[in-house]
Design a protein around this motif. Structure first.
Motif, PDB file in Angstrom:
ATOM      1  N   GLU A   1       0.814  -1.204   0.000  1.00  0.00           N
ATOM      2  CA  GLU A   1       0.000   0.000   0.000  1.00  0.00           C
ATOM      3  C   GLU A   1       0.850   1.257   0.000  1.00  0.00           C
TER       4      GLU A   1
ATOM      5  N   TYR B   1      -4.401   8.405   8.454  1.00  0.00           N
ATOM      6  CA  TYR B   1      -4.626   7.056   8.982  1.00  0.00           C
ATOM      7  C   TYR B   1      -4.612   6.956  10.501  1.00  0.00           C
TER       8      TYR B   1
ATOM      9  N   SER C   1       0.502   5.240   1.710  1.00  0.00           N
ATOM     10  CA  SER C   1      -0.291   6.025   2.656  1.00  0.00           C
ATOM     11  C   SER C   1       0.206   7.460   2.685  1.00  0.00           C
TER      12      SER C   1
ATOM     13  N   ASN D   1      -4.064  -0.821  -0.486  1.00  0.00           N
ATOM     14  CA  ASN D   1      -4.912   0.329  -0.174  1.00  0.00           C
ATOM     15  C   ASN D   1      -4.168   1.656  -0.198  1.00  0.00           C
TER      16      ASN D   1
ATOM     17  N   SER E   1     -14.089   7.192   7.335  1.00  0.00           N
ATOM     18  CA  SER E   1     -14.380   5.781   7.579  1.00  0.00           C
ATOM     19  C   SER E   1     -14.794   5.491   9.012  1.00  0.00           C
TER      20      SER E   1
ATOM     21  N   PRO F   1      -4.692   4.715   2.341  1.00  0.00           N
ATOM     22  CA  PRO F   1      -5.303   5.490   3.421  1.00  0.00           C
ATOM     23  C   PRO F   1      -4.713   6.897   3.461  1.00  0.00           C
TER      24      PRO F   1
ATOM     25  N   GLN G   1       0.279   8.932   7.586  1.00  0.00           N
ATOM     26  CA  GLN G   1       0.067   7.749   8.408  1.00  0.00           C
ATOM     27  C   GLN G   1      -0.096   8.132   9.881  1.00  0.00           C
TER      28      GLN G   1
ATOM     29  N   GLN H   1      -9.232   5.403   1.224  1.00  0.00           N
ATOM     30  CA  GLN H   1      -9.933   5.937   2.383  1.00  0.00           C
ATOM     31  C   GLN H   1      -9.439   7.353   2.648  1.00  0.00           C
TER      32      GLN H   1
ATOM     33  N   GLN I   1      -9.303   8.025   7.088  1.00  0.00           N
ATOM     34  CA  GLN I   1      -9.610   6.740   7.717  1.00  0.00           C
ATOM     35  C   GLN I   1      -9.943   6.943   9.199  1.00  0.00           C
TER      36      GLN I   1
END
Length: 494
Positions: free
Chosen positions: A141, A171, A143, A166, A230, A168, A146, A202, A205
């Protein structure tokens, strides 16, 4: 024995701590001169870019390293030409306590297991991927934010970013009773840039106020869900499709605006386009929104009942979708549902825009407690075209007539087959603006193209038609007659 231990410790130290770029000078990562110790790093070593300042880094050949850590207060230009830098583990862009790091990948290919932009240490880190053929690819993934804030990923001018899993944005999981610090992070895609995610995207997230912008020429694809807000506390996250293109190809997940956070939204404008499996606005939360305007287009291609849902559960109040100024919302075989399972005060507003539901219905107020959900149609160039129109539970259709006098106007609401009412259904007509321009006109509001239409459910439930405003069916069309005298604020049939 002591010599063996010492050698083992040295090897472990090199593997863990790796090589440091020794100064803020240009150079090639696969040459010894720029490193401390002065040797070409082994494939098991971490590359640490810690010198502050602005400088350029390249390659003379393809190169493998364990991971790459950019931890400085400065800007580095990675122009890898036609070469590939492969990282067995992570790429981390994290800055220091003294300042943020910025990396511009302007040529070649960077391969990593995971890309972390803003993982620790400081806020405000930025990675830019630009230039035709420039690729940043991740086997797991990527990000952004993070565990820090104000980080950015920019993909422009033909640059490409890919992650198998993914993306994010924002995150960091907060401790109990606290708010996530992963806020105000941003992804920007434009000018031939592309972002392709094999899993979900996302936006927020756990963090709040995160953004993704897809401008003209930008393209974003995800093979799974696209979520905004999310989890609880992930509020006010936004996706802006300003002339770009966004799609998801999953048949099990679409777009969820406000899954756990509130006040999240999407804007599709400037001829931008979104094509997704489903669109759910406010699954369990409130005040989430979608704006489709200025030629923007949103298409859902799911069959059955799950196409567009605005306010899905009893806790989902005050969510809205607005289609205006030439915008279009289209579902291919999927329903549009407002206030499902107890959701209240949710709105679909069509203001000089179009909503087309192919072979399915638009339903307002489904399920116990799903009250005061409204379809509002405004303007002379609005159209809602559905198979069936259903409004129950004190929910209804509101026509706000434009201030242009006319004898014949475009039909604003088409039902191919029929409408379904109950004893609480509402029809509201606001003709104040039209009256100020003269009144005394007949306005066609709703038309049935086929089927047997009965006015009985509405006739039986009429409370009042004051001030001479008349509403009647003729030749399968619902008309309102606006008198020359001042009309009431609204006329209710319920």
């Amino acid at each position: 024995m002591k010599q063996v231990v010492a050698v083992f410790a040295l090897v472990l130290s090199v593997a863990c701590y790796g090589a440091d770029w020794k100064a803020a000078v240009d150079g090639n990562l696969d040459e010894a001169a720029g490193w401390k110790p002065e040797a070409v790093p082994a494939a098991t070593e971490t590359l640490n870019i810690t010198s502050d300042g602005m400088y350029a880094l390249g390659l003379t050949d393809d190169f493998i390293a364990q991971q790459l850590e950019v931890k400085n207060n400065g800007t580095q230009y990675f122009d890898l030409g036609d070469k590939t830098l492969t990282l067995v583990s992570h790429f981390r862009l994290q800055g220091t306590a003294a300042g943020s790091s910025r990396v511009m990948l302007t040529g070649g290919t960077l391969v990593a297991a995971n890309g972390r932009i803003g993982s620790t240490a400081s806020d405000g880190n930025m990675m830019t991927v630009c230039g035709p053929g420039t690729l940043f690819t991740n086997s797991n993934e990527v990000s952004v934010g993070q565990s820090t804030a104000w980080n950015a990923l920019v993909v422009t001018n033909g640059g490409q970013v890919y992650a198998k899993a993914n993306l994010p944005i924002g995150y960091q999981v907060p401790a109990a009773g606290e708010v996530s610090v992963a806020s105000n992070n941003w992804v920007y895609v434009a000018d031939g840039g592309s972002l392709s995610i094999g899993g979900s995207i996302q936006i927020g997230q756990y963090g709040a106020n995160n953004r993704m912008t897809v401008d003209v020429g930008g393209e974003v694809r995800t093979a799974s869900e696209l979520k905004l807000g999310s989890n609880a506390g992930a509020d006010f996250n936004v996706l802006m499709v300003n002339g770009g293109y966004v799609t998801n190809s999953s048949t099990v997940g679409g777009v969820n605006v406000g899954g756990g956070g509130s006040g999240c939204g999407i804007i599709v404008s400037n001829n931008g386009e979104m094509v997704t499996y489903t669109l759910h606005v406010g699954a369990t939360t409130s005040n989430n929104w979608v704006e489709i305007t200025d030629g923007g287009r949103y298409a859902c291609w799911t069959p059955g009942v799950a196409g567009v849902i605005i306010g899905r559960h009893p806790s989902a109040h005050g969510n809205r979708v607005r289609v205006s100024n030439g915008g279009t919302l289209f579902t291919k075989g999927g329903r549009i549902r407002l206030g499902l399972n107890g959701g209240q005060n949710n709105d679909l507003i069509v203001d000089n825009g179009s909503v087309v539901i192919e072979n399915e219905q638009i339903a307002l107020g489904e399920g116990a407690g799903a009250t005061d959900n409204w379809l509002t149609i405004k303007g002379i160039n609005s159209l809602v075209d559905a198979n069936t129109v259903v409004f129950k539970n004190n929910s209804g259709v509101r026509f706000v007539l434009p201030n242009t006098p006319y004898e014949v106007a475009p039909i604003q609401l088409k039902a191919v087959w029929s409408s379904i009412f109950d004893a609480t259904s509402k029809l509201e007509i606001d003709a104040r603006a039209l009256y100020k321009k003269g009144g005394g006109t007949r306005v066609p509001l709703m038309m049935y193209e086929a089927g047997n239409v009965s006015l009985a459910p509405l006739e039986e439930n009429v409370i009042a038609r004051p001030e001479g405003v008349e509403v009647w069916f003729e030749n399968k069309t619902l008309y309102a007659n606006i008198p020359a005298a001042p009309p009431p604020t609204a006329v209710f049939l319920k």
